[in-house]
Motif scaffolding. Structure first.
Motif, PDB file in Angstrom:
ATOM      1  N   UNK A   1      54.906  57.123  84.034  1.00 48.26           N
ATOM      2  CA  UNK A   1      54.072  58.194  83.474  1.00 48.26           C
ATOM      3  C   UNK A   1      53.904  59.311  84.507  1.00 48.26           C
ATOM      4  N   UNK A   2      54.145  60.524  84.067  1.00 50.35           N
ATOM      5  CA  UNK A   2      54.051  61.685  84.950  1.00 50.35           C
ATOM      6  C   UNK A   2      52.585  62.084  85.167  1.00 50.35           C
ATOM      7  N   UNK A   3      52.289  62.728  86.317  1.00 56.10           N
ATOM      8  CA  UNK A   3      50.930  63.249  86.527  1.00 56.10           C
ATOM      9  C   UNK A   3      50.550  64.235  85.427  1.00 56.10           C
ATOM     10  N   UNK A   4      49.320  64.136  84.927  1.00 55.93           N
ATOM     11  CA  UNK A   4      48.891  65.011  83.835  1.00 55.93           C
ATOM     12  C   UNK A   4      47.456  65.506  84.007  1.00 55.93           C
ATOM     13  N   UNK A   5      46.789  65.061  85.072  1.00 55.99           N
ATOM     14  CA  UNK A   5      45.391  65.426  85.309  1.00 55.99           C
ATOM     15  C   UNK A   5      45.338  66.503  86.395  1.00 55.99           C
ATOM     16  N   UNK A   6      44.708  67.628  86.109  1.00 54.42           N
ATOM     17  CA  UNK A   6      44.542  68.649  87.139  1.00 54.42           C
ATOM     18  C   UNK A   6      43.399  68.255  88.076  1.00 54.42           C
ATOM     19  N   UNK A   7      43.402  68.843  89.256  1.00 52.91           N
ATOM     20  CA  UNK A   7      42.406  68.477  90.268  1.00 52.91           C
ATOM     21  C   UNK A   7      40.975  68.677  89.785  1.00 52.91           C
ATOM     22  N   UNK A   8      40.711  69.810  89.127  1.00 56.87           N
ATOM     23  CA  UNK A   8      39.337  70.058  88.672  1.00 56.87           C
ATOM     24  C   UNK A   8      38.951  69.104  87.543  1.00 56.87           C
ATOM     25  N   UNK A   9      39.940  68.654  86.767  1.00 59.23           N
ATOM     26  CA  UNK A   9      39.667  67.663  85.724  1.00 59.23           C
ATOM     27  C   UNK A   9      39.317  66.315  86.351  1.00 59.23           C
ATOM     28  N   UNK A  10      40.021  65.981  87.419  1.00 57.66           N
ATOM     29  CA  UNK A  10      39.713  64.745  88.152  1.00 57.66           C
ATOM     30  C   UNK A  10      38.276  64.794  88.677  1.00 57.66           C
ATOM     31  N   UNK A  11      37.886  65.940  89.230  1.00 56.37           N
ATOM     32  CA  UNK A  11      36.516  66.092  89.733  1.00 56.37           C
ATOM     33  C   UNK A  11      35.497  65.962  88.606  1.00 56.37           C
ATOM     34  N   UNK A  12      35.841  66.497  87.433  1.00 55.81           N
ATOM     35  CA  UNK A  12      34.939  66.387  86.284  1.00 55.81           C
ATOM     36  C   UNK A  12      34.797  64.927  85.860  1.00 55.81           C
ATOM     37  N   UNK A  13      35.915  64.221  85.815  1.00 53.38           N
ATOM     38  CA  UNK A  13      35.883  62.796  85.462  1.00 53.38           C
ATOM     39  C   UNK A  13      35.024  62.036  86.469  1.00 53.38           C
ATOM     40  N   UNK A  14      35.185  62.377  87.736  1.00 53.01           N
ATOM     41  CA  UNK A  14      34.387  61.747  88.797  1.00 53.01           C
ATOM     42  C   UNK A  14      32.897  61.999  88.570  1.00 53.01           C
ATOM     43  N   UNK A  15      32.557  63.213  88.145  1.00 53.88           N
ATOM     44  CA  UNK A  15      31.145  63.543  87.891  1.00 53.88           C
ATOM     45  C   UNK A  15      30.589  62.726  86.727  1.00 53.88           C
ATOM     46  N   UNK A  16      31.443  62.439  85.744  1.00 55.59           N
ATOM     47  CA  UNK A  16      31.000  61.628  84.607  1.00 55.59           C
ATOM     48  C   UNK A  16      30.762  60.176  85.021  1.00 55.59           C
ATOM     49  N   UNK A  17      31.577  59.677  85.944  1.00 56.81           N
ATOM     50  CA  UNK A  17      31.348  58.307  86.428  1.00 56.81           C
ATOM     51  C   UNK A  17      30.010  58.223  87.160  1.00 56.81           C
ATOM     52  N   UNK A  18      29.647  59.301  87.868  1.00 56.66           N
ATOM     53  CA  UNK A  18      28.364  59.306  88.580  1.00 56.66           C
ATOM     54  C   UNK A  18      27.194  59.328  87.603  1.00 56.66           C
ATOM     55  N   UNK A  19      27.353  60.049  86.499  1.00 60.59           N
ATOM     56  CA  UNK A  19      26.312  60.073  85.463  1.00 60.59           C
ATOM     57  C   UNK A  19      26.109  58.667  84.890  1.00 60.59           C
ATOM     58  N   UNK A  20      27.209  57.956  84.672  1.00 58.91           N
ATOM     59  CA  UNK A  20      27.122  56.591  84.147  1.00 58.91           C
ATOM     60  C   UNK A  20      26.459  55.654  85.154  1.00 58.91           C
ATOM     61  N   UNK A  21      26.817  55.805  86.423  1.00 56.30           N
ATOM     62  CA  UNK A  21      26.210  54.978  87.476  1.00 56.30           C
ATOM     63  C   UNK A  21      24.700  55.209  87.519  1.00 56.30           C
ATOM     64  N   UNK A  22      24.313  56.482  87.497  1.00 53.82           N
ATOM     65  CA  UNK A  22      22.884  56.822  87.530  1.00 53.82           C
ATOM     66  C   UNK A  22      22.166  56.289  86.295  1.00 53.82           C
ATOM     67  N   UNK A  23      22.831  56.384  85.150  1.00 53.20           N
ATOM     68  CA  UNK A  23      22.235  55.908  83.906  1.00 53.20           C
ATOM     69  C   UNK A  23      21.976  54.413  83.924  1.00 53.20           C
TER      70      UNK A  23
END
Length: 211
Positions: A1-23
């Motif tokens: 599978x080829x890379x398909x996630x842009x850097x800022x999208x990766x950062x956004x995904x990371x921010x969502x994981x933090x929201x889940x952790x906090x929740x």
């Protein structure tokens, strides 16, 4: 599978994981947790317009994250599929900044190109800051002086509260041969700024104001 996630999208995904952790750490209501999981997954998947089944399977586990250890494993699994920033050569520099005759390309050996949405560096020789960023499927360049504000402020690129400086650049005026100076507060530390970028909208706005 080829890379398909842009850097800022990766950062956004990371921010969502933090929201889940906090929740999970603060909420006791199962319905609240369920909503957080649903929203996080929807936000992540909506970043992409046409996911293959394989790509979707890679991202699907985002809603199972409960703690930092799980988030770290998930992020390590998706990072190989982050698209690296385009290689910047001396030829690229000359094309984007034709008037900066002695400008050298920044050293990229210690930079993970998957972790940057744009390239920003300070040129000691000219005392200017140079930025290379994607715009309408190709790279564009910005340059100007930068003066530390000696305080924190909102960055015009990442929208976060960081140590900023006044980035002052010149744009062509309406009368031929005239120039207008425009200033924007941006992060002094471009790498820190890149870590904060979760959308390129503000960078696009900055480019269009200064071009």
């Amino acid at each position: 599978m080829e890379p398909f996630i842009r850097s800022e999208q990766y950062n956004f995904i990371k921010s969502q994981t933090q929201i889940l952790i906090n929740g999970h750490a603060t909420a006791n209501d199962k319905d609240v947790i369920k909503t957080l999981k649903t929203v996080a997954k929807e936000r992540v998947l909506s970043l992409f317009s046409d996911l293959s089944e394989e790509q979707k399977q890679l991202l699907d586990p985002v809603d199972t994250i409960k703690d930092p250890a799980q988030a770290e494993v998930f992020l390590l699994q998706i990072k190989p599929f982050v698209i690296p920033f385009k290689e910047v050569t001396e030829k690229t520099i000359k094309k984007l900044f034709p008037k900066a005759k002695k400008l050298k390309a920044p050293l990229l050996e210690n930079i993970d190109l998957r972790e940057i949405s744009y390239l920003g560096w300070d040129d000691v020789g000219s005392g200017k800051k140079f930025i290379i960023a994607p715009h309408h499927t190709k790279l564009t360049g910005l340059h100007g002086t930068i003066k530390p504000a000696n305080k924190k402020g909102i960055c015009a690129i990442c929208s976060r509260f960081e140590e900023v400086g006044m980035f002052m650049s010149e744009t062509k005026g309406t009368v031929q041969g005239t120039f207008i100076k425009k200033g924007n507060y941006i992060c002094l530390d471009s790498m820190k700024c890149n870590q904060n970028v979760t959308t390129l909208d503000k960078m696009t706005d900055l480019i269009e104001r200064l071009k």
